[in-house]
Design an enzyme around this catalytic site. Structure first.
Site, PDB file in Angstrom:
ATOM      1  N   GLY A   6      91.482  29.547 -17.360  1.00 29.04           N
ATOM      2  CA  GLY A   6      92.299  30.191 -17.844  1.00 29.04           C
ATOM      3  C   GLY A   6      91.545  30.268 -19.203  1.00 29.04           C
ATOM      4  N   PRO A  32      86.563  28.643 -13.472  1.00 26.86           N
ATOM      5  CA  PRO A  32      86.579  30.000 -14.312  1.00 26.86           C
ATOM      6  C   PRO A  32      86.899  30.912 -13.716  1.00 26.86           C
ATOM      7  CG  PRO A  32      84.525  28.756 -14.416  1.00 26.86           C
ATOM      8  CD  PRO A  32      85.796  27.919 -13.331  1.00 26.86           C
ATOM      9  N   ARG A  52      87.971  34.860 -15.796  1.00 21.69           N
ATOM     10  CA  ARG A  52      87.819  35.483 -16.463  1.00 21.69           C
ATOM     11  C   ARG A  52      86.460  35.334 -17.052  1.00 21.69           C
ATOM     12  NH1 ARG A  52      92.310  38.538 -19.094  1.00 21.69           N
ATOM     13  NH2 ARG A  52      93.093  36.510 -18.386  1.00 21.69           N
ATOM     14  N   CYS A 108      99.063  60.969 -14.843  1.00 23.46           N
ATOM     15  CA  CYS A 108      99.581  61.530 -15.473  1.00 23.46           C
ATOM     16  C   CYS A 108     100.909  60.230 -15.867  1.00 23.46           C
ATOM     17  CB  CYS A 108     100.520  62.351 -13.899  1.00 23.46           C
ATOM     18  SG  CYS A 108     101.962  63.639 -14.868  1.00 23.46           S
TER      19      CYS A 108
END
Length: 440
Positions: free
Chosen positions: A248, A291, A293, A361
């Site tokens: 985190g 870890p 990210r 879309c």
């Protein structure tokens, strides 16, 4: 080469990634394109590992591969000596195909299937992180049936809520993950496994959230888990050998983000754990972290080709790119923010405010709501920074848009890591209609 707003720029005024002109990458591999600078990933991995070594602590740093998984990425991570966190048969199978050492693979997930557990056991992976009572029963049945022992951690929710977005908090009591420390679930789970002849309980695991910019949450979680470890040692003479404090760790998406260096997260956790076990006269456990990210997030840059522009007088200017929520759903999903630049106009004056729109879309398909850039033209290349985590990993084929390619760069070299999907790929699994025409 010069630096413009922390980014390397060549004499043409083009953004450099890993020493390579981003326009060259866009031309060679087309857009949308994910580009990973491996030097940043390697530096971050070594920062985590080296700090544990400096603190003289036995540890495992496991890449939380939900951030981005591929055969090539796993091979890079393995080169750096990390362990690997997987959460599905698909991630596990990818690791197997990458030749990842099975003993360094940890299997997470709140609803592992029988088939997934069998796959993990067949390949004798290093650890299964047990998440619920149903999984305990499955493991008891499978270990007996296969006559095979497994090593496990119990995932617990310590009641620690990190300062983060509600969608990505996982350590508080109201969570789909883990056994609650507060209501007796963790104790019940412990008693079901700690004397099982086929299940070797290594210790405890928790994860308190994502994109965390401070260390207090990890310290409080460590205290709660170690308190439980002390209780089990005193009551059952059981010693936990592993304390997994999850991941985190935050990264800098925008100027408002203030993450810490990897060494600070690690040092603060180590200091807290050493103090707690010393006071309790416990043996120092191995510390594991996860870890994801923080290893790959800011190493990734998305390159897009700018297309249409729409001005809504006195409201906003829309600038459309050839990707969008199909390759980065985070802004639409929970309002994630990013910074960006026009890669071929790095030195030009930023004078126009745009909203970067995708091509899906959906009115909500906006990558960036408000950003000031040089005057854009069709064919310009937009670089969106820090997209290495949960971009490609969460990509979809919505509107039958093909997924982008992924390229690795390092010290002036580049290689294709994931091929771009083709139109033929999009229909590869489709089957023709064969039922007899219905009669009204």
């Amino acid at each position: 080469m010069v630096m413009v707003s922390e980014h390397a720029v060549n004499e043409k005024g083009h953004l450099l990634i890993g020493g390579i002109d981003s326009l060259e990458l866009a031309k060679t591999y087309e857009t949308p394109l994910f580009v990973y600078d491996l030097s940043l990933i390697r530096a971050r991995a070594r920062a985590f590992l080296d700090t544990f070594k400096q603190e003289n602590v036995v540890a495992q740093v496991a890449y939380a591969s939900k951030a981005f998984s591929s055969v090539a990425m796993y091979q890079v991570i393995e080169q750096e000596g990390l362990s690997l966190d997987v959460v599905s048969a698909g991630e596990l199978y990818t690791a197997i195909k990458a030749g990842y050492p099975a003993e360094r693979i940890h299997f997470h997930g709140n609803n592992k299937s029988v088939e997934e557990l069998i796959l993990a056991m067949e390949h004798k992976i290093g650890c299964i992180v047990v998440d619920n009572f149903y999984e305990i029963e499955l493991l008891k049945q499978l270990t007996v049936k296969l006559n095979q022992k497994v090593k496990v951690l119990l995932r617990v929710t310590p009641g620690v809520e990190a300062h983060t977005h509600d969608y990505i908090t996982t350590g508080q009591q109201d969570s789909k993950f883990g056994f609650d420390l507060m209501n007796g679930q963790a104790d019940k789970a412990f008693q079901q496994v700690y004397k099982d002849e086929f299940i070797e309980l290594l210790g405890l695991h928790c994860h308190i959230g994502s994109q965390i910019f401070e260390t207090i949450g990890f310290k409080v979680a460590a205290e709660k888990l170690i308190t439980k470890m002390i209780e089990w040692e005193n009551t059952f003479n059981y010693a936990c050998t592993v304390l997994n404090l999850g991941g985190g760790f935050g990264i800098k998406y925008t100027e408002q983000d203030t993450p810490l260096e990897p060494s600070i997260y690690v040092k603060e956790m180590v200091i807290a754990v050493k103090d707690l076990v010393s006071k309790a006269n416990l043996d120092m456990p191995e510390i594991w972290i996860e870890p994801g990210r923080s290893l790959v997030g800011d190493a990734g840059t998305s390159l897009y080709t700018i297309g249409s522009e729409k001005e809504v007088p006195e409201i906003r200017n829309y600038l459309a790119v050839d990707g969008g929520m199909s390759d980065n759903i985070r802004p639409a999903l929970y309002g994630a923010e990013y910074s960006a630049a026009i890669a071929n106009k790095m030195g030009e004056l930023k004078e126009v405010e745009y909203t970067i729109a995708g091509k899906c879309c959906e009115s909500g398909d906006k990558l960036i709501e408000h950003i000031t850039l040089p005057k854009a033209s069709p064919g310009d290349i937009l670089a969106v920074f820090c997209t290495g985590a949960y971009g490609y990993a969460m990509a979809s084929n919505y509107n039958r848009i093909a997924k982008p390619a992924v390229v690795f760069v390092e010290n002036g070299r580049h290689q294709l890591a994931v091929k771009r999907e083709t139109l033929e790929d999009l229909v590869r699994l489709d089957l023709p209609f064969t039922l007899e025409k219905g009669r009204g």
